[in-house]
Design an enzyme around this catalytic site. Sequence first.
Site, PDB file in Angstrom:
ATOM      1  N   ASN A   1      -4.401   5.092  -2.272  1.00  0.00           N
ATOM      2  CA  ASN A   1      -5.583   5.620  -1.577  1.00  0.00           C
ATOM      3  C   ASN A   1      -6.198   6.744  -2.407  1.00  0.00           C
ATOM      4  O   ASN A   1      -5.503   7.675  -2.813  1.00  0.00           O
ATOM      5  CB  ASN A   1      -5.193   6.158  -0.202  1.00  0.00           C
TER       6      ASN A   1
ATOM      7  N   GLU B   1      -5.905  -4.668   8.848  1.00  0.00           N
ATOM      8  CA  GLU B   1      -4.973  -3.542   8.960  1.00  0.00           C
ATOM      9  C   GLU B   1      -4.477  -3.387  10.389  1.00  0.00           C
ATOM     10  O   GLU B   1      -5.205  -3.645  11.336  1.00  0.00           O
ATOM     11  CB  GLU B   1      -5.673  -2.206   8.704  1.00  0.00           C
TER      12      GLU B   1
ATOM     13  N   GLU C   1       0.859  -1.184   0.000  1.00  0.00           N
ATOM     14  CA  GLU C   1       0.000   0.000   0.000  1.00  0.00           C
ATOM     15  C   GLU C   1       0.895   1.234   0.000  1.00  0.00           C
ATOM     16  O   GLU C   1       1.866   1.304   0.764  1.00  0.00           O
ATOM     17  CB  GLU C   1      -0.910   0.044   1.242  1.00  0.00           C
TER      18      GLU C   1
HETATM   19  P1  C2E Z   1      -5.232   3.982   5.751  1.00  0.00           P
HETATM   20  O1  C2E Z   1      -5.324   3.974   4.273  1.00  0.00           O
HETATM   21  O2  C2E Z   1      -6.245   3.216   6.507  1.00  0.00           O
HETATM   22  O3  C2E Z   1      -3.753   3.523   6.059  1.00  0.00           O
HETATM   23  C1  C2E Z   1      -3.375   2.820   7.209  1.00  0.00           C
HETATM   24  C2  C2E Z   1      -2.701   3.714   8.212  1.00  0.00           C
HETATM   25  O4  C2E Z   1      -2.294   2.914   9.328  1.00  0.00           O
HETATM   26  C3  C2E Z   1      -1.407   4.365   7.714  1.00  0.00           C
HETATM   27  O5  C2E Z   1      -1.296   5.618   8.403  1.00  0.00           O
HETATM   28  C4  C2E Z   1      -0.328   3.394   8.186  1.00  0.00           C
HETATM   29  O6  C2E Z   1       0.942   3.993   8.290  1.00  0.00           O
HETATM   30  C5  C2E Z   1      -0.897   3.009   9.527  1.00  0.00           C
HETATM   31  N1  C2E Z   1      -0.439   1.698  10.017  1.00  0.00           N
HETATM   32  C6  C2E Z   1      -0.126   0.601   9.305  1.00  0.00           C
HETATM   33  N2  C2E Z   1       0.187  -0.425  10.119  1.00  0.00           N
HETATM   34  C7  C2E Z   1       0.049   0.021  11.384  1.00  0.00           C
HETATM   35  C8  C2E Z   1       0.233  -0.573  12.684  1.00  0.00           C
HETATM   36  O7  C2E Z   1       0.559  -1.747  12.831  1.00  0.00           O
HETATM   37  N3  C2E Z   1      -0.002   0.232  13.762  1.00  0.00           N
HETATM   38  C9  C2E Z   1      -0.376   1.548  13.629  1.00  0.00           C
HETATM   39  N4  C2E Z   1      -0.574   2.263  14.750  1.00  0.00           N
HETATM   40  N5  C2E Z   1      -0.576   2.141  12.427  1.00  0.00           N
HETATM   41  C10 C2E Z   1      -0.360   1.379  11.324  1.00  0.00           C
HETATM   42  P2  C2E Z   1      -0.819   6.921   7.654  1.00  0.00           P
HETATM   43  O8  C2E Z   1       0.272   6.583   6.693  1.00  0.00           O
HETATM   44  O9  C2E Z   1      -0.586   7.964   8.698  1.00  0.00           O
HETATM   45  O10 C2E Z   1      -2.092   7.308   6.789  1.00  0.00           O
HETATM   46  C11 C2E Z   1      -3.290   7.699   7.426  1.00  0.00           C
HETATM   47  C12 C2E Z   1      -4.431   7.760   6.452  1.00  0.00           C
HETATM   48  O11 C2E Z   1      -4.232   8.811   5.521  1.00  0.00           O
HETATM   49  C13 C2E Z   1      -4.597   6.506   5.591  1.00  0.00           C
HETATM   50  O12 C2E Z   1      -5.290   5.508   6.296  1.00  0.00           O
HETATM   51  C14 C2E Z   1      -5.391   7.056   4.421  1.00  0.00           C
HETATM   52  O13 C2E Z   1      -6.763   7.113   4.735  1.00  0.00           O
HETATM   53  C15 C2E Z   1      -4.859   8.461   4.305  1.00  0.00           C
HETATM   54  N6  C2E Z   1      -3.885   8.520   3.193  1.00  0.00           N
HETATM   55  C16 C2E Z   1      -2.579   8.158   3.180  1.00  0.00           C
HETATM   56  N7  C2E Z   1      -2.030   8.366   1.962  1.00  0.00           N
HETATM   57  C17 C2E Z   1      -3.018   8.881   1.178  1.00  0.00           C
HETATM   58  C18 C2E Z   1      -3.085   9.317  -0.198  1.00  0.00           C
HETATM   59  O14 C2E Z   1      -2.114   9.257  -0.990  1.00  0.00           O
HETATM   60  N8  C2E Z   1      -4.286   9.798  -0.642  1.00  0.00           N
HETATM   61  C19 C2E Z   1      -5.383   9.861   0.188  1.00  0.00           C
HETATM   62  N9  C2E Z   1      -6.528  10.338  -0.318  1.00  0.00           N
HETATM   63  N10 C2E Z   1      -5.361   9.466   1.467  1.00  0.00           N
HETATM   64  C20 C2E Z   1      -4.190   8.971   1.958  1.00  0.00           C
HETATM   65 MG    MG Z   2      -7.211   1.612   6.051  1.00  0.00          MG
HETATM   66 MG    MG Z   3      -5.623   2.684   2.827  1.00  0.00          MG
HETATM   67 MG    MG Z   4      -7.496   2.790   8.764  1.00  0.00          MG
END
Ligand code: C2E
Ligand code: MG
Ligand code: MG
Ligand code: MG
Length: 283
Positions: A118, A236, A59
Amino acid sequence: SALKVTGTVIKNFNMSLIESVEQEMNVLAHFARGLKNSEFFPMLQPKVNLMTGEIESFEALARWNSTDLGVVSPTLFIPVAENTGNIYKVDLEIFKKVLLWQKQRHDAGLKLYQVSINISPSHFYNPAFVESSIALIESYKVDPKFIKFEITESVELENVIRAKKIIDELQQLGIETSIDDFGVGYSSLSYLQELPFKEIKIDKSFVDNLANPRMNAVIKTIIQLSDNLNMVSVAEGIETEEQHLELKRLGCQVGQGYYYYKPMLIEQINELLNQQLKTSFSK
Ligand code: C2E
Ligand code: MG
Ligand code: MG
Ligand code: MG
């Protein structure tokens, strides 16, 4: 609750409100420049096949390395990008950088992996979304099967007829779709029946409470339902071996989380894939 009229609560509430408004304005002031300088880039987090323990896909998660602010978390800049109508620009920047990575691996004769991008709901519903996505994929000469779009479950998916049309079009072009953060949004079971998603991502908040017997029953049911609908179930935010073993026992097909791998830079991923032998979780 936060709305109780007591001196302390009101004071704390106002403080944090002011802080978050200041933070958002600070981000906003630098955001346009960040886009112009292409300061947004993807980190890739592996998704692991729970049966074989092998990495099967990734991802892409957006990061912003701002010249002015340092590294800014998506939880901060995504709301700003959404509110200013710029989120699609971030999505596209990440998408292009992922396609470039895949093109480079292809040109070097290396194995390609599917990468999930995403897509924010406002971008997903843009009338030009499907056409511009396929044009972009073709311009990098990447096979569309190596791209998957993750759409966060949101109230907008209630517009099921439009959503179905877009998902069908993508599917015909060979691009798979995934419903992200399943369980915490506005899902009704009828979505799943009508929308031909290939994948369902069970939200971390469910995984966190796997030890609770009632939550465990809910997750088990989601996994069975996804099997019955021929969808791939992905959990996730897996952080512990207990969670890993329990999800595997419940028949979940794919896992993602810090227990396996954190999101990594593309250079680190290339290195990791070079040493694939060391990278499987076969418990
Ligand atoms: P998401 O798509 O549900 O991504 C999963 C989030 O959980 C990511 O946070 C990831 O770094 C984090 N994560 C993964 N494994 C673990 C774990 O074991 N423990 C914990 N505590 N966290 C974990 P991130 O990278 O901060 O992204 C947050 C949200 O921001 C994403 O949730 C997604 O909804 C959004 N996002 C990220 N990149 C993009 C993008 O390019 N475009 C759009 N529209 N939204 C994005
Ligand atoms: Mg997610
Ligand atoms: Mg996602
Ligand atoms: Mg999530």
